[in-house]
Enzyme design. Structure first.
Site, PDB file in Angstrom:
ATOM      1  CG  HIS A 156      37.919  38.871  38.292  1.00 42.05           C
ATOM      2  ND1 HIS A 156      37.711  40.219  38.097  1.00 42.05           N
ATOM      3  CD2 HIS A 156      39.084  38.779  38.982  1.00 42.05           C
ATOM      4  CE1 HIS A 156      38.695  40.904  38.631  1.00 42.05           C
ATOM      5  NE2 HIS A 156      39.552  40.051  39.180  1.00 42.05           N
ATOM      6  CD  GLU A 176      45.010  39.386  41.942  1.00 43.80           C
ATOM      7  OE1 GLU A 176      45.904  38.510  41.874  1.00 43.80           O
ATOM      8  OE2 GLU A 176      44.716  40.121  40.994  1.00 43.80           O
TER       9      GLU A 176
END
Length: 204
Positions: A10, A88
């Site tokens: 990202h 994550e």
């Protein structure tokens, strides 16, 4: 027959900018992060990539990155698979803390161990080994069959979940993967053979 795997971390998030441990917390992209995501979309378009299948995590910053890439590619009607297994690494008790404050609380050496060791998790969180233990089975079950079938797959996710996949594809040791930086908004592209193994790494 080879498939193409496009991995994108990202773009810069609000918490990246503020130097905070993010993990499973859910900040959005900064203006810079939006620009990084759009730039990746432009690069992929210029290089002639049109993905067939799309995966992202359950977190806003990765989803927003994918949306912006799709916008730049001019793709509107798609099915996107979202999974928390691509999230994550969970930083546990460190989540939301400024990295400098964490060093002041636990000591620089301990925080470095949590950040840069393969199998030592922070309190209440995951190590990179733990992250790989959920990310890789998902990759093997859901993504590899598509690559073996010759599809082009785009995965927008996070530094550590993508590290897990890169480690497996490139057959890296724990020490080697810990040294590998995956930049925000930069695509990592692989050609994957019908055997599910790395055929070629592509630069664009």
């Amino acid at each position: 027959m080879t498939g193409t795997l496009i991995l994108v971390r990202h773009g810069q998030s609000d918490w990246n900018l503020k130097n905070l441990f993010t993990g499973w917390r859910n900040p959005d992209l900064t203006e810079q992060g939006i620009g990084e995501a759009r730039n990746t979309g432009k690069k992929l378009k210029q290089a002639g990539y049109t993905p067939d299948v799309y995966f992202t995590s359950a977190l806003r910053r990765a989803q927003h990155t994918l949306d912006l890439i799709l916008e730049e590619l001019g793709i509107t009607e798609v099915t996107i698979t979202r999974s928390k297994l691509l999230n994550e690494r969970d930083y546990g008790d460190l989540s939301g803390l400024n990295k400098d404050d964490a060093r002041a609380k636990w000591g620089e050496e301990q925080v470095l161990i949590w950040r840069r060791s393969f199998d030592v998790p922070p309190p209440g969180g995951e190590s990179l080994k733990d992250t790989a233990a959920r990310t890789l089975p998902y990759y093997d079950a859901e993504i590899v069959p598509l690559l073996k079938a010759g599809k082009t797959v785009l995965v927008a996710a996070h530094g550590n979940s993508l590290r897990s996949i890169v480690m497996a594809i490139e057959n890296l040791t724990p020490d080697e993967i810990l040294k590998r930086e995956i930049a925000t908004g930069e695509p990592v592209i692989y050609k994957i053979g019908a055997d599910g193994k790395l055929a070629e790494k592509v630069e664009i």
